[in-house]
Design a protein around this motif. Sequence first.
Motif: not given
Length: 371
Positions: A244-262
Motif C-alpha cells: 500500500v505504501f509502495s516501498p518499491t517506489g513510493g517515497m515523496k521528497i524534495s530534490a534538496t532533501d534527496l541530495a542530503k540523503y545522497m
Amino acid sequence: MLSISVSSFSQKKKAEAEIKDIMKDLDVAGLSVVVVKHNKIIYTNCFGFQDIESNKVLKENALFRIASISKSFSATSIMQLVEAGKLSLSDDFSNLVGFKVRNPKFPNTVITLKMVMSHTSSINDSQGYFNLDSINPDKSRDFAKCYNDYAPGAGYEYCNLNYNMIGAVIEKTSGERFDQYIKGHVLDPLGLYGGYCVDSLDKSRFATLYEYDSLSRKLTPAPMAYEPRSELIKNYTMGYSTPVFSPTGGMKISATDLAKYMMMHMNYGQYNGVKIISKESALTMQTKVSEGEGGYGLALRGSHDLIQGKAMMGHTGSAYGLSSAMFFEPNEKFGIVVITNGSNPAYLPGGNDINAVLRKTINCLYSNFIK
C-alpha cells in the motif's frame, strides 16, 4: 531560486540556458536540480511548472514521488536491522516474509534476503506487485509465474515485487509500520521532510506528475501518483499490506532533501554528524552483486557512461511520467540530483538505461559546476 555557491556567475547563466534548451527540446513540465561539490550543496534550482493547469511555478520545497530511488531507503533500513543483529543477508527469505518463497523449478535452492535486495532472486513482476498475494502460494494458483527459468542467484532481472516484499520484512522484523520506520530511522535523524504516507504530508507541496503522449506531445496529469489509499491503510495488516505504501517506489521528497540523503551514502553512512548505517553496510550496498544496470548492488547501481571517465553510483526512478536520478562519486565527493515531473522519455543512442532529460541535465550540471 537560491544559488548557494557557484564557481562563476557566467557558468551559472550558461548552465541555466542549456537546461532551458533541454526542457524545450524534450517537452519538460518541471525540473528540479541539485549539485554537490566537495561534499557541499553548491547549487539548487527549479525550472518550469509544479502544476501546469494552475500555472504554479516549481519551487525548491516541492515534493516528488521519486519512484525507484525509493528502494534505497528500504535497503538502508534493512542494513540497520542487520547491524542490530535482527537479520542476516544470508537469511532464507521465506522465513523472513512469512510464506514460502521458492522458485518451483529449483525447489532446493534457498532464495536469500541478499538475492531479493539485488534482483538476483529469479522473481519477476509478471503477476503484478501491488499486493503480496501474487507470489504467496497460499493465496494464488499462479504463484509459479512469478519465477524465471534460471536458478536464484544465477541471473538478474529488475523486479518491483522484490522490494514490496522487503518492506513487509522491515515491518515483521522491526515491529513498526513501514512508513513510520523510514521516518523514524532515516528521515528524521537526517532532518529530512518526506515519507511514504500521503496523508502525513503537506499535499500543497506535491509536484503534479505528467505522463507524456509521444504522438500529440502532450502532458497529462497522473493523479494516481499521490493516491492516499486511506481506506486500505485503515484496514492494514502489518507485515503483509505493506505494498500500500509502495516501498518499491513510493517515497515523496524534495530534490534538496534527496541530495542530503545522497550525501549520507556518498559519505558511507553518515551525514552532518549523524550516522545512519555503518561504513561496512554502506559499502555493501554499493558493491555490485551482478552486472545488471552497470553493476547492481543493494538498491544502488553503478554507471560508467553517465559522465565520461567517472564511476558513478546511485539510482534512477521512472513512474507516472516522472523521471528521477541520484548519482554520486564517493571518492571525489560530488553528486547530482535531477527530477522532472513529466517529459518526453526519449533515450540517447547507446544510453538506454537513463533517459535523455536526465543524461543531458546531469552532464550540463557536471560540465558547468563540477568539471
